[in-house]
Design a protein around this motif. Structure first.
Motif, PDB file in Angstrom:
ATOM      1  N   HIS A 128     -12.148   6.634  21.133  1.00  0.00           N
ATOM      2  CA  HIS A 128     -12.457   6.929  19.562  1.00  0.00           C
ATOM      3  C   HIS A 128     -13.905   7.494  19.305  1.00  0.00           C
ATOM      4  CE1 HIS A 128     -11.346   6.143  15.041  1.00  0.00           C
ATOM      5  NE2 HIS A 128     -11.723   7.378  15.141  1.00  0.00           N
ATOM      6  N   ASN A 143     -14.859  11.460  18.865  1.00  0.00           N
ATOM      7  CA  ASN A 143     -15.779  11.943  17.585  1.00  0.00           C
ATOM      8  C   ASN A 143     -17.241  12.447  18.137  1.00  0.00           C
ATOM      9  OD1 ASN A 143     -14.064  10.776  15.906  1.00  0.00           O
ATOM     10  ND2 ASN A 143     -15.456   9.633  14.656  1.00  0.00           N
ATOM     11  N   TYR A 165     -17.663  15.978  16.287  1.00  0.00           N
ATOM     12  CA  TYR A 165     -18.875  16.448  15.450  1.00  0.00           C
ATOM     13  C   TYR A 165     -19.770  17.404  16.033  1.00  0.00           C
ATOM     14  CZ  TYR A 165     -18.437  12.384  12.334  1.00  0.00           C
ATOM     15  OH  TYR A 165     -17.806  11.601  11.503  1.00  0.00           O
ATOM     16  N   ASN A 223     -13.472   2.279  14.028  1.00  0.00           N
ATOM     17  CA  ASN A 223     -13.889   3.357  13.380  1.00  0.00           C
ATOM     18  C   ASN A 223     -15.522   3.201  13.094  1.00  0.00           C
ATOM     19  OD1 ASN A 223     -13.113   5.931  12.394  1.00  0.00           O
ATOM     20  ND2 ASN A 223     -12.787   5.132  10.266  1.00  0.00           N
ATOM     21  N   ALA A 229     -16.854   4.544  16.007  1.00  0.00           N
ATOM     22  CA  ALA A 229     -16.661   6.044  15.942  1.00  0.00           C
ATOM     23  C   ALA A 229     -17.594   6.722  15.014  1.00  0.00           C
ATOM     24  CB  ALA A 229     -15.217   6.427  15.646  1.00  0.00           C
TER      25      ALA A 229
END
Length: 417
Positions: free
Chosen positions: A220, A224, A228, A352, A355
């Motif tokens: 994760h 990311n 990004y 998350n 992440a």
């Protein structure tokens, strides 16, 4: 004649335990019909819920352009020319932290039969992508022909209407749902009977010691970082190096999200079909889709550093990279439900949290690596992001699991085996 890929999937050691929707020894129930089912109604309502969540994020960015004084002096002195009047750079926030995703994961732990998880979750979470696609141009149209205040009135009213439907039609579990058929309720409950835990306390120590969980964390985090880089830094690269602002065109801005939405829907269907009809194990499917969804974007990210001044190719790479990333929605993204359905919301909250770090440190590192804004400096940024993504894909492939972990079941607290 058997497929070599299928044979390879069947030979993977621990995967024999996750070949069916039930654990070994559990009674199997025939799948309940999809049409008018409570579980697919939940998926559709969740789809529109995430649609609204992301639409509310995007419309603020669009309306903000009209809200601020057009005569305000820009504080950014890196460019020598003021923005043209027609240029309205729109920044869409892609942060997925907060309560929405973990809460939905927790609901699906009680609602999603294991062999339908990819379909149901990909349908519900794909609403976020389509919400971005539609709300970008729609908010602009409302601002142009009416007033920026009507953007909030419109989407706010839609959100309230959705909330009323959600309260009326959705229940936390199949047992408490008033309109679910007895056949569907028994199908869902029987498929999850040996996968859920009735422990009162959360087994925090076993959770934090779980290597399969950290495999999701690494994947994760890595995904990311590239995510990004693609959707935040690549437009900057195109503007500063290629002198082309992709955000000036609403259609081009929405293409990556449209591609990701389509890929999420299709990959969810494909993942469950591979498991149910082709007898691929859960772990094999999660590995395969994660590899495609992470290595694919990495390849196109590196290629973005060698496109020269071909604007069309840059947009194509951005769209293809984001589209391929949609495969991860049926890979590591829902693996929390495979290894610990009862604690899926907690696990997603943990992964998350890690992440979100790339969204904070990625742009800072990229800025420090590109002091002169040269092509060579940006190539280094892309290489770093690609290497991190490939590392995450390999780490998940090596240490990810596809079956419910012992600490996530009844009477397993980490000290018993």
């Amino acid at each position: 004649m058997k497929s070599p890929v299928r044979d390879l999937a069947q030979k993977d050691g621990e995967e024999s335990t996750d070949r069916t929707p039930l654990l070994s020894g559990a009674p199997q129930a025939e799948a309940a019909p999809v049409c008018c089912s409570a579980r697919y109604n939940l998926a559709i309502l969740a789809f529109f819920g995430f649609f609204i969540v992301y639409a509310l994020r995007v419309n603020l960015s669009v309306a903000l352009v009209d809200m601020v004084d057009s005569n305000t002096t820009l504080e950014d002195n890196r460019t020598s020319k003021a923005c043209p009047e027609h240029s309205s750079p729109i920044k869409v926030h892609h942060n997925q932290t907060g309560v929405t995703f973990p809460a939905m994961h927790a609901m699906w732990s009680s609602w999603a039969p294991p062999l339908e998880r990819s379909k149901l979750l990909s349908i519900s979470y794909a609403g976020a992508q389509l919400g971005t696609v539609i709300s970008l141009p729609l908010s602009g149209i409302i601002c142009y022909y009416m007033n920026w205040t009507y953007v909030f009135y419109f989407f706010g009213a839609v959100g309230i209407f959705w909330f009323l439907l959600w309260i009326w039609l959705v229940s936390d579990t199949p047992q408490t749902h008033k309109r679910i058929s007895h056949y569907e309720k028994e199908y869902i409950l029987s498929s999850l009977r040996n996968q859920l835990s009735s422990q009162k306390s959360v087994p925090w120590v076993p959770i934090l010691k779980s290597l399969p969980l950290w495999a999701i964390v690494v994947a994760h985090f890595s995904y990311n970082w590239t995510f990004y880089t693609l959707l935040t830094l690549l437009p900057t690269y195109m503007k500063e190096i290629l002198r082309f602002n992709v955000q000036e065109n609403g259609l081009l801005s929405s293409l990556p999200y449209l591609g990701s939405w389509l890929c999420m829907i299709l990959s969810g269907q494909a993942a469950d079909n591979l498991r149910a009809k082709w007898n691929f194990s859960t772990l094999c499917v999660r590995r395969m889709f994660s590899l495609i969804g992470m290595i694919g974007p990495a390849v196109f990210l590196v290629a973005a550093g060698f496109i020269g001044c071909d604007y069309s190719l840059a947009i194509a790479f951005l769209t293809i990279s984001t589209t391929l990333g949609g495969f991860c929605s049926s890979g590591f993204s829902i693996n929390h439900l495979d290894i610990a359905p009862s604690y899926a919301g907690i696990l997603l909250g943990i992964t998350n949290t890690f992440a979100t770090v790339p969204g904070m440190v990625g742009p800072v590192i990229a800025k420090s690596l590109t002091p002169e804004n040269t092509v060579g400096e940006w190539q280094t940024v892309f290489y770093i992001a690609a290497v991190i993504n490939v590392f995450g894909a390999i780490f998940f492939t090596l240490f990810g699991k596809g079956e419910v972990q012992s600490w996530a079941l009844n009477d397993h607290h980490g000290h018993k085996h």
